[in-house]
Design a protein around this motif. Structure first.
Motif, PDB file in Angstrom:
ATOM      1  N   LEU A   1       0.841  -1.188   0.000  1.00 16.72           N
ATOM      2  CA  LEU A   1       0.000   0.000   0.000  1.00 16.72           C
ATOM      3  C   LEU A   1       0.878   1.241   0.000  1.00 16.72           C
ATOM      4  O   LEU A   1       1.766   1.382   0.853  1.00 16.72           O
ATOM      5  N   CYS A   2       0.613   2.135  -0.943  1.00 20.01           N
ATOM      6  CA  CYS A   2       1.367   3.386  -1.073  1.00 20.01           C
ATOM      7  C   CYS A   2       0.433   4.534  -0.697  1.00 20.01           C
ATOM      8  O   CYS A   2      -0.443   4.906  -1.472  1.00 20.01           O
ATOM      9  N   VAL A   3       0.601   5.065   0.504  1.00 19.06           N
ATOM     10  CA  VAL A   3      -0.274   6.122   1.024  1.00 19.06           C
ATOM     11  C   VAL A   3       0.381   7.476   0.788  1.00 19.06           C
ATOM     12  O   VAL A   3       1.521   7.695   1.194  1.00 19.06           O
ATOM     13  N   LEU A   4      -0.359   8.352   0.137  1.00 15.38           N
ATOM     14  CA  LEU A   4       0.109   9.716  -0.105  1.00 15.38           C
ATOM     15  C   LEU A   4      -0.908  10.654   0.517  1.00 15.38           C
ATOM     16  O   LEU A   4      -2.063  10.698   0.089  1.00 15.38           O
ATOM     17  N   ASP A   5      -0.496  11.396   1.518  1.00 17.95           N
ATOM     18  CA  ASP A   5      -1.437  12.206   2.296  1.00 17.95           C
ATOM     19  C   ASP A   5      -0.819  13.548   2.691  1.00 17.95           C
ATOM     20  O   ASP A   5      -0.623  13.821   3.882  1.00 17.95           O
ATOM     21  N   PRO A   6      -0.518  14.399   1.694  1.00 17.98           N
ATOM     22  CA  PRO A   6       0.045  15.708   2.042  1.00 17.98           C
ATOM     23  C   PRO A   6      -1.017  16.603   2.687  1.00 17.98           C
ATOM     24  O   PRO A   6      -2.218  16.346   2.556  1.00 17.98           O
TER      25      PRO A   6
ATOM     26  N   GLU B   1     -15.357  18.314  -2.029  1.00 19.24           N
ATOM     27  CA  GLU B   1     -16.380  17.278  -2.164  1.00 19.24           C
ATOM     28  C   GLU B   1     -15.784  15.881  -1.950  1.00 19.24           C
ATOM     29  O   GLU B   1     -16.334  15.070  -1.205  1.00 19.24           O
ATOM     30  N   VAL B   2     -14.637  15.608  -2.562  1.00 12.60           N
ATOM     31  CA  VAL B   2     -14.062  14.265  -2.447  1.00 12.60           C
ATOM     32  C   VAL B   2     -13.423  14.023  -1.085  1.00 12.60           C
ATOM     33  O   VAL B   2     -13.291  12.870  -0.668  1.00 12.60           O
ATOM     34  N   LEU B   3     -13.055  15.090  -0.404  1.00  6.63           N
ATOM     35  CA  LEU B   3     -12.498  14.936   0.949  1.00  6.63           C
ATOM     36  C   LEU B   3     -13.455  14.195   1.872  1.00  6.63           C
ATOM     37  O   LEU B   3     -13.027  13.488   2.784  1.00  6.63           O
ATOM     38  N   LYS B   4     -14.745  14.328   1.628  1.00  4.82           N
ATOM     39  CA  LYS B   4     -15.765  13.675   2.460  1.00  4.82           C
ATOM     40  C   LYS B   4     -15.665  12.149   2.389  1.00  4.82           C
ATOM     41  O   LYS B   4     -16.128  11.451   3.285  1.00  4.82           O
ATOM     42  N   TYR B   5     -15.082  11.641   1.308  1.00  4.64           N
ATOM     43  CA  TYR B   5     -15.055  10.199   1.085  1.00  4.64           C
ATOM     44  C   TYR B   5     -13.721   9.554   1.430  1.00  4.64           C
ATOM     45  O   TYR B   5     -13.607   8.332   1.432  1.00  4.64           O
ATOM     46  N   PHE B   6     -12.721  10.351   1.722  1.00  2.40           N
ATOM     47  CA  PHE B   6     -11.377   9.815   1.959  1.00  2.40           C
ATOM     48  C   PHE B   6     -11.251   9.272   3.374  1.00  2.40           C
ATOM     49  O   PHE B   6     -11.455   9.977   4.354  1.00  2.40           O
ATOM     50  N   GLN B   7     -10.891   8.007   3.472  1.00  2.53           N
ATOM     51  CA  GLN B   7     -10.656   7.345   4.763  1.00  2.53           C
ATOM     52  C   GLN B   7      -9.168   7.024   4.851  1.00  2.53           C
ATOM     53  O   GLN B   7      -8.673   6.146   4.143  1.00  2.53           O
ATOM     54  N   ARG B   8      -8.479   7.750   5.695  1.00  2.00           N
ATOM     55  CA  ARG B   8      -7.043   7.502   5.871  1.00  2.00           C
ATOM     56  C   ARG B   8      -6.828   6.129   6.493  1.00  2.00           C
ATOM     57  O   ARG B   8      -7.537   5.742   7.416  1.00  2.00           O
ATOM     58  N   PRO B   9      -5.846   5.388   6.004  1.00  2.00           N
ATOM     59  CA  PRO B   9      -5.567   4.077   6.605  1.00  2.00           C
ATOM     60  C   PRO B   9      -5.125   4.216   8.062  1.00  2.00           C
ATOM     61  O   PRO B   9      -4.347   5.102   8.397  1.00  2.00           O
ATOM     62  N   THR B  10      -5.639   3.352   8.893  1.00  2.00           N
ATOM     63  CA  THR B  10      -5.273   3.314  10.304  1.00  2.00           C
ATOM     64  C   THR B  10      -4.026   2.443  10.462  1.00  2.00           C
ATOM     65  O   THR B  10      -3.697   1.644   9.580  1.00  2.00           O
ATOM     66  N   PRO B  11      -3.344   2.543  11.608  1.00  2.00           N
ATOM     67  CA  PRO B  11      -2.204   1.638  11.849  1.00  2.00           C
ATOM     68  C   PRO B  11      -2.610   0.166  11.754  1.00  2.00           C
ATOM     69  O   PRO B  11      -1.845  -0.648  11.225  1.00  2.00           O
ATOM     70  N   ALA B  12      -3.802  -0.176  12.210  1.00  2.00           N
ATOM     71  CA  ALA B  12      -4.257  -1.570  12.132  1.00  2.00           C
ATOM     72  C   ALA B  12      -4.408  -2.007  10.672  1.00  2.00           C
ATOM     73  O   ALA B  12      -4.061  -3.139  10.315  1.00  2.00           O
ATOM     74  N   GLU B  13      -4.925  -1.127   9.832  1.00  2.00           N
ATOM     75  CA  GLU B  13      -5.048  -1.465   8.417  1.00  2.00           C
ATOM     76  C   GLU B  13      -3.670  -1.611   7.773  1.00  2.00           C
ATOM     77  O   GLU B  13      -3.413  -2.566   7.038  1.00  2.00           O
ATOM     78  N   LEU B  14      -2.779  -0.689   8.044  1.00  2.00           N
ATOM     79  CA  LEU B  14      -1.437  -0.736   7.457  1.00  2.00           C
ATOM     80  C   LEU B  14      -0.733  -2.049   7.790  1.00  2.00           C
ATOM     81  O   LEU B  14       0.027  -2.583   6.973  1.00  2.00           O
TER      82      LEU B  14
END
Length: 157
Positions: free
Chosen positions: A102-107, A137-150
């Motif tokens: 998983l490649c998470v990009l979250d600036p 609008e799309v920010l409402k749908y973004f779920q940042r991965p949790t440590p448990a998910e990672l």
């Protein structure tokens, strides 16, 4: 063993830039939905564009599965904003015997807005104009991965 790399991030976060790099570093087939959408429907935007995304992603996933079965790496360059989507593709790839990264990009949001303004001004091939309102609008749908998910992935960026 093949590897599926998947990106997770909002528009302007750098997904495609990273995907292009990993494509080269890992000899991966890069599947970027926006590039295909731009090629097929260059003048669409907003809801009309969103309606076309599902069919393109289904075709790309079909290709990805075939490539993974052949033992080759795949770079799935989508947003995968929800945990449910990420879980789905991770599980499907694992059934094929592939590793999943998983490649998470979250600036920060102000950085996203700056990048999108720059990209909108340049209009590079394979990208779509994204307004601040659309980003909100799309920010409402973004779920940042949790440590448990990672922890469920073979590796994470």
């Amino acid at each position: 063993m093949s590897t599926l790399f998947i990106t997770c991030g909002l528009p302007g976060s750098g997904k495609t830039t990273l995907a292009r790099r990993l494509e080269q570093e890992h000899s991966a087939l890069r599947l970027t939905a926006d590039e295909w959408l731009h090629e097929l429907h260059p003048n669409l935007s907003g809801d009309a564009l969103d309606a076309m995304r599902g069919p393109v992603e289904r075709v790309q996933w079909s290709v990805a599965e075939r490539v993974l079965r052949l033992g080759q790496n795949v770079m799935l360059d989508w947003g995968l904003w929800s945990r449910e989507e990420r879980d789905h593709y991770r599980s499907r790839a694992r059934l094929l015997g592939a590793r999943v990264v998983l490649c998470v990009l979250d600036p920060p949001l102000d950085e996203l807005r700056r990048r999108l303004a720059d990209r909108n001004a340049e209009s590079p091939t394979g990208t779509f104009h994204i307004t601040d309102a659309r980003l909100d609008e799309v920010l409402k749908y973004f779920q940042r991965p949790t440590p448990a998910e990672l922890a469920m992935y073979d590796d994470a960026y």
